[in-house]
Design an enzyme around this catalytic site. Sequence first.
Site, mmCIF file in Angstrom:
data_model
loop_
_atom_site.group_PDB
_atom_site.id
_atom_site.type_symbol
_atom_site.label_atom_id
_atom_site.label_comp_id
_atom_site.label_asym_id
_atom_site.label_seq_id
_atom_site.Cartn_x
_atom_site.Cartn_y
_atom_site.Cartn_z
ATOM 1 N N HIS A 41 0.586 18.547 10.954
ATOM 2 C CA HIS A 41 1.013 18.565 9.549
ATOM 3 C C HIS A 41 0.144 19.493 8.704
ATOM 4 O O HIS A 41 0.488 19.829 7.578
ATOM 5 C CB HIS A 41 1.083 17.153 8.952
ATOM 6 C CG HIS A 41 -0.211 16.592 8.481
ATOM 7 N ND1 HIS A 41 -0.972 15.753 9.253
ATOM 8 C CD2 HIS A 41 -0.902 16.773 7.340
ATOM 9 C CE1 HIS A 41 -2.053 15.425 8.577
ATOM 10 N NE2 HIS A 41 -2.041 16.052 7.424
ATOM 11 N N ASP A 89 1.615 14.127 15.897
ATOM 12 C CA ASP A 89 0.995 15.001 14.896
ATOM 13 C C ASP A 89 -0.252 15.710 15.444
ATOM 14 O O ASP A 89 -1.382 15.433 15.026
ATOM 15 C CB ASP A 89 0.633 14.188 13.642
ATOM 16 C CG ASP A 89 0.196 15.079 12.495
ATOM 17 O OD1 ASP A 89 -0.420 14.558 11.536
ATOM 18 O OD2 ASP A 89 0.433 16.299 12.553
ATOM 19 N N SER A 183 -7.627 15.703 7.660
ATOM 20 C CA SER A 183 -6.613 15.722 8.726
ATOM 21 C C SER A 183 -7.039 16.668 9.845
ATOM 22 O O SER A 183 -7.593 17.734 9.586
ATOM 23 C CB SER A 183 -5.273 16.190 8.174
ATOM 24 O OG SER A 183 -4.829 15.301 7.191
HETATM 25 C C1 LIG Z 1 -1.049 20.458 4.343
HETATM 26 C C2 LIG Z 1 -1.811 19.155 4.284
HETATM 27 C C3 LIG Z 1 -3.259 19.384 3.847
HETATM 28 C C4 LIG Z 1 -1.117 18.193 3.292
HETATM 29 C C5 LIG Z 1 -1.806 16.835 3.312
HETATM 30 O O1 LIG Z 1 -2.252 16.399 4.342
HETATM 31 N N1 LIG Z 1 -1.928 16.164 2.108
HETATM 32 C C6 LIG Z 1 -2.588 14.963 1.906
HETATM 33 C C7 LIG Z 1 -2.570 14.465 0.618
HETATM 34 C C8 LIG Z 1 -3.226 13.282 0.320
HETATM 35 C C9 LIG Z 1 -3.905 12.565 1.312
HETATM 36 C C10 LIG Z 1 -3.922 13.065 2.624
HETATM 37 C C11 LIG Z 1 -4.643 12.331 3.701
HETATM 38 C C12 LIG Z 1 -5.179 13.025 4.794
HETATM 39 C C13 LIG Z 1 -5.854 12.327 5.792
HETATM 40 C C14 LIG Z 1 -6.000 10.924 5.723
HETATM 41 C C15 LIG Z 1 -5.447 10.249 4.624
HETATM 42 C C16 LIG Z 1 -5.557 8.759 4.486
HETATM 43 N N2 LIG Z 1 -6.575 8.135 5.249
HETATM 44 C C17 LIG Z 1 -4.776 10.936 3.619
HETATM 45 C C18 LIG Z 1 -3.275 14.268 2.912
#
Ligand SMILES: CC(C)CC(=O)Nc1cccc(-c2cccc(CN)c2)c1
Length: 232
Positions: A41, A89, A183
């Site tokens: 993602h 993912d 992420s």
């Molecule tokens: C292109 C991508 C960077 C878009 C994206 O991932 N947005 C986004 C927005 C809010 C929280 C998160 C998020 C990530 C990792 C873990 C978590 C919750 N543990 C939230 C991720």
Amino acid sequence: ILGGSEAQPHLRPYMASLQLDGQHVCGGFLIAEQWVLSAAHCTEETDGKVFQVLLGAHSLTQPEPHKRLYRVRAQIPHPGSNIHNNKDDLLLLQLEEKAELNAHVQVLPFQREDRDVAADTVCVVAGWGTISHSGRRPDKLQEVERPVISRDLCNERTRHDHTITHKMMCTDSRRKDSCKGDSGGPLVCGGVAEGVVTAGSRVCGNYKKPAIYTRIAPYAAWIDGVMAAAAG
Ligand SMILES: CC(C)CC(=O)Nc1cccc(-c2cccc(CN)c2)c1
């Protein structure tokens, strides 16, 4: 990373920062000299551009010995990954050349035995993702310890409501949690990568939305297959 602390510099030498135009977008980690594992993602908002991979870093901006930006020869999302859910993912990135391994750049082994990590096991997640609800981004690598929670608890209706498959795992997200930009990073339990951070409900630090990770063991054959095929 919410509620964590600055990592000991270079004690997580497997950590990678996936960057676009010099900006950190997602985490990842070195699984072989020429391969980084991350989350599919992370390519959602890249408009088809190819990442560059920063290895050997603690600070994203300061010059550091062994810190180096690598070009990516290929980006391979898992064929089952899609933007509508967190399934499959995973993203494999082949570096243009083998990374130079040293004290600051090392491979992290991943779990190959497909067995759930026991609930309450304390694992560690690290990254350069946001450190506040207002979206503040750190310059230095952050880390936080998190306990694994059972799939049954994570699947409760008031939590992830039966969307957590056997190829996913969860950690408690009360206050301390992974967040945007984390992420793709590894969930490390006992020195082995058991999971890869996925965005899940894109909410951070809310105990009703536990953090979700893609378990790596179920994908060991896919990972090996991609690396073997590219080796030619
Ligand atoms: C292109 C991508 C960077 C878009 C994206 O991932 N947005 C986004 C927005 C809010 C929280 C998160 C998020 C990530 C990792 C873990 C978590 C919750 N543990 C939230 C991720």
